[in-house]
Design an enzyme around this catalytic site. Sequence first.
Site, mmCIF file in Angstrom:
data_model
loop_
_atom_site.group_PDB
_atom_site.id
_atom_site.type_symbol
_atom_site.label_atom_id
_atom_site.label_comp_id
_atom_site.label_asym_id
_atom_site.label_seq_id
_atom_site.Cartn_x
_atom_site.Cartn_y
_atom_site.Cartn_z
ATOM 1 N N TYR A 52 -3.028 -2.185 19.223
ATOM 2 C CA TYR A 52 -1.998 -1.302 18.667
ATOM 3 C C TYR A 52 -2.249 -1.032 17.177
ATOM 4 C CZ TYR A 52 1.321 -2.123 22.548
ATOM 5 O OH TYR A 52 1.961 -2.166 23.746
ATOM 6 N N GLU A 106 7.009 19.660 30.475
ATOM 7 C CA GLU A 106 7.146 20.282 31.800
ATOM 8 C C GLU A 106 5.978 19.900 32.707
ATOM 9 O OE1 GLU A 106 6.726 24.611 32.158
ATOM 10 O OE2 GLU A 106 5.756 24.651 30.200
ATOM 11 N N GLU A 119 16.942 -16.836 6.533
ATOM 12 C CA GLU A 119 15.788 -15.926 6.462
ATOM 13 C C GLU A 119 15.077 -16.174 5.136
ATOM 14 O OE1 GLU A 119 14.099 -13.537 8.441
ATOM 15 O OE2 GLU A 119 12.863 -13.783 6.666
ATOM 16 N N CYS A 177 7.067 -1.736 12.620
ATOM 17 C CA CYS A 177 7.392 -0.454 13.275
ATOM 18 C C CYS A 177 7.920 0.616 12.318
ATOM 19 C CB CYS A 177 8.465 -0.652 14.347
ATOM 20 S SG CYS A 177 8.443 -2.225 15.180
ATOM 21 N N THR A 210 9.763 -4.941 19.588
ATOM 22 C CA THR A 210 11.102 -5.022 18.995
ATOM 23 C C THR A 210 12.239 -4.827 20.006
ATOM 24 O OG1 THR A 210 10.390 -4.426 16.798
ATOM 25 C CG2 THR A 210 12.643 -3.830 17.362
ATOM 26 N N HIS A 237 10.455 25.577 30.031
ATOM 27 C CA HIS A 237 9.237 26.289 29.678
ATOM 28 C C HIS A 237 9.404 27.053 28.377
ATOM 29 C CE1 HIS A 237 5.412 28.186 30.465
ATOM 30 N NE2 HIS A 237 5.948 29.353 30.197
ATOM 31 N N LYS A 258 5.535 1.657 9.355
ATOM 32 C CA LYS A 258 4.343 2.231 10.023
ATOM 33 C C LYS A 258 4.629 3.645 10.516
ATOM 34 C CE LYS A 258 4.181 2.319 14.027
ATOM 35 N NZ LYS A 258 3.965 1.256 14.964
ATOM 36 N N GLU A 276 -3.380 2.431 15.300
ATOM 37 C CA GLU A 276 -2.367 3.133 14.502
ATOM 38 C C GLU A 276 -2.836 3.289 13.051
ATOM 39 O OE1 GLU A 276 1.570 2.035 17.144
ATOM 40 O OE2 GLU A 276 1.265 0.901 15.322
ATOM 41 N N CYS A 281 9.685 -5.808 12.098
ATOM 42 C CA CYS A 281 9.890 -4.402 12.479
ATOM 43 C C CYS A 281 10.347 -3.560 11.290
ATOM 44 C CB CYS A 281 10.900 -4.311 13.614
ATOM 45 S SG CYS A 281 11.313 -2.618 14.025
HETATM 46 P P1 NDP Z 1 -3.203 -6.353 20.128
HETATM 47 O O1 NDP Z 1 -2.924 -7.477 21.031
HETATM 48 O O2 NDP Z 1 -2.694 -4.996 20.442
HETATM 49 O O3 NDP Z 1 -4.771 -6.209 19.938
HETATM 50 C C1 NDP Z 1 -5.530 -7.264 19.435
HETATM 51 C C2 NDP Z 1 -6.964 -6.802 19.319
HETATM 52 O O4 NDP Z 1 -7.686 -7.806 18.621
HETATM 53 C C3 NDP Z 1 -7.633 -6.631 20.662
HETATM 54 O O5 NDP Z 1 -8.534 -5.575 20.556
HETATM 55 C C4 NDP Z 1 -8.341 -7.964 20.864
HETATM 56 O O6 NDP Z 1 -9.503 -7.845 21.624
HETATM 57 C C5 NDP Z 1 -8.726 -8.319 19.446
HETATM 58 N N1 NDP Z 1 -8.772 -9.764 19.211
HETATM 59 C C6 NDP Z 1 -7.894 -10.695 19.616
HETATM 60 N N2 NDP Z 1 -8.250 -11.910 19.184
HETATM 61 C C7 NDP Z 1 -9.375 -11.732 18.482
HETATM 62 C C8 NDP Z 1 -10.242 -12.626 17.772
HETATM 63 N N3 NDP Z 1 -9.993 -13.912 17.713
HETATM 64 N N4 NDP Z 1 -11.332 -12.082 17.164
HETATM 65 C C9 NDP Z 1 -11.590 -10.757 17.228
HETATM 66 N N5 NDP Z 1 -10.800 -9.890 17.875
HETATM 67 C C10 NDP Z 1 -9.721 -10.367 18.496
HETATM 68 O O7 NDP Z 1 -2.715 -6.862 18.683
HETATM 69 P P2 NDP Z 1 -2.274 -6.124 17.354
HETATM 70 O O8 NDP Z 1 -2.601 -7.091 16.279
HETATM 71 O O9 NDP Z 1 -2.782 -4.742 17.264
HETATM 72 O O10 NDP Z 1 -0.696 -6.050 17.530
HETATM 73 C C11 NDP Z 1 0.043 -7.239 17.794
HETATM 74 C C12 NDP Z 1 1.198 -6.964 18.693
HETATM 75 O O11 NDP Z 1 2.203 -6.296 17.980
HETATM 76 C C13 NDP Z 1 0.864 -6.051 19.865
HETATM 77 O O12 NDP Z 1 0.413 -6.788 20.973
HETATM 78 C C14 NDP Z 1 2.169 -5.380 20.138
HETATM 79 O O13 NDP Z 1 2.880 -6.152 21.047
HETATM 80 C C15 NDP Z 1 2.861 -5.364 18.794
HETATM 81 N N6 NDP Z 1 2.783 -4.029 18.191
HETATM 82 C C16 NDP Z 1 3.400 -2.979 18.824
HETATM 83 C C17 NDP Z 1 3.347 -1.723 18.293
HETATM 84 C C18 NDP Z 1 4.012 -0.601 19.005
HETATM 85 O O14 NDP Z 1 4.867 -0.860 19.840
HETATM 86 N N7 NDP Z 1 3.648 0.648 18.742
HETATM 87 C C19 NDP Z 1 2.650 -1.434 17.042
HETATM 88 C C20 NDP Z 1 2.018 -2.598 16.482
HETATM 89 C C21 NDP Z 1 2.098 -3.833 17.039
HETATM 90 P P3 NDP Z 1 -9.487 -8.066 23.213
HETATM 91 O O15 NDP Z 1 -8.924 -6.817 23.818
HETATM 92 O O16 NDP Z 1 -10.896 -8.317 23.533
HETATM 93 O O17 NDP Z 1 -8.602 -9.272 23.447
#
Ligand code: NDP
Length: 453
Positions: free
Chosen positions: A183, A447, A40, A53, A317, A442, A56, A187, A48
């Site tokens: 996401y 519920e 690592e 996660c 994760t 309740h 955050k 967030e 994470c």
């Molecule tokens: P997401 O895939 O959730 O969202 C990416 C966003 O960026 C979308 O709105 C997408 O638009 C846009 N996008 C993608 N490529 C480009 C680009 N080249 N230029 C401009 N906009 C772009 O990614 P995140 O970065 O928010 O998170 C990454 C991953 O991490 C998530 O997919 C999730 O799996 C994981 N994650 C999970 C969390 C949780 O479980 N609570 C919290 C944070 C992350 P469009 O929709 O048009 O493609």
Amino acid sequence: MTDRTDSPYDFDLFVIGAGSGGVRASRVAAAHSARVAVAEEHRVGGTCVIRGCVPKKMLVYGAHFAEDLEDAQQFGWTVENARFDWKKLRDTVLDDVTRISGLYTQTLGNHDVTIFDERAELVDEHTIKLSGGQTVTADKILIATGARPRIPDCPGHELGITSNEAFHLDELPKRVLIAGGGYIANEFAGIFNEFGSTVTIINRSDRLLRGYDESVRDRLLQISTMKGINFRFNAEFRGIEKTDEGCLRVSMTNHEDMEVDCVLFATGRVPNVEGLGLENAGVELGERGEIKVDRFSKTNIDNIYAVGDVTDRIQLTPVAIREGQAFADSVFGNKPTTVSYDCVPSAVFSHPPIAAVGMTEGEARNTLGDVKVYLADFRPMKNVLAGRNERGLYKMICDGNSGKIVGIHMIGPDAPEIMQAAAVAVKAGLTKDDFDATVAIHPTMAEELVLLK
Ligand code: NDP
């Protein structure tokens, strides 16, 4: 147990990357008596624990106090001189991250896993070179290097930050622009907004949170707007430049330029495959740059496997952990195991949070044709008392013929906590009648799930 003392290799398993998937695989393989090493280059725990996660969620907790303190007056409390100290929260969170990383390291040590605090690179199918110069060999190799934020290729992109840096900010930005509508964008928009920053989300499409049910996404947009978060849709980044006053001027398509103090890129994550020597071993990549694997997480090379975000199956994760566990049980535990990707629940820790399992209404209609949709659109009791005009929305989607629940989608306080239990029922193939037959607790928000009309 297998006797591996006659192995010609230094280790039975060499894992690259001590994140969620890598740590689980290492620990379980070691428990199956394998001689395991893990490399690592950053800190044990991976995205994470260190920069995802866990910290955050802690910031989400911290942010929520803003609303709780505001609401407290309606419940009879006088809260005077409430102030927010970003550095205090930041340092508390970072200290806890260090504690958890230490626990992960300890767990590996307890299982006699050798940890190399350095970068590793494949020399060939069985040989690994460490950045300190040492070369070791292993029978099996597992790549669990995760993913990193995608940064748009526009002029001045180096002036922006990603979620990695957001946890370490010296000061809270007064004005923050978040690129992306997924996401991380939603967030962090909630977090910064609660802390008092002026937040603008810009997204290249006109949709937030692709993949989530439309009703729930619309509700988040409505509530976020009500809370003061600004949105610009159909906006692609053109560039960022620093002004004479030290601010950042952002230009984008279809909208006027904006001046902000911080730009956060949340535009997806790309698999970490560079500089691993994958080409030396002949490991094949897919179209999105991910490591291609079969259902046992095996690459095209017989002794090399990959789990977690680097394989870009579902970037979550708990999925990476299951993949790591399944790999170790299959390869070292004599128990062939695959991961089920069906009905994986997920959550967005926005303000308020979203949670979902199974198909959206649109997906269900396309797949099944005949579907029944049940809705609860309600104002949680606490919000009523607080005078907070925020409604929750629960949506259940059932197969029109069998009554089987194929999806549940929720937005509202504690939705992820409630969803974890509801997801068990959906995964088990229960019907709406099964929910209806269950007596409500309740008064709760949950519920609503057994009272849906
Ligand atoms: P997401 O895939 O959730 O969202 C990416 C966003 O960026 C979308 O709105 C997408 O638009 C846009 N996008 C993608 N490529 C480009 C680009 N080249 N230029 C401009 N906009 C772009 O990614 P995140 O970065 O928010 O998170 C990454 C991953 O991490 C998530 O997919 C999730 O799996 C994981 N994650 C999970 C969390 C949780 O479980 N609570 C919290 C944070 C992350 P469009 O929709 O048009 O493609």
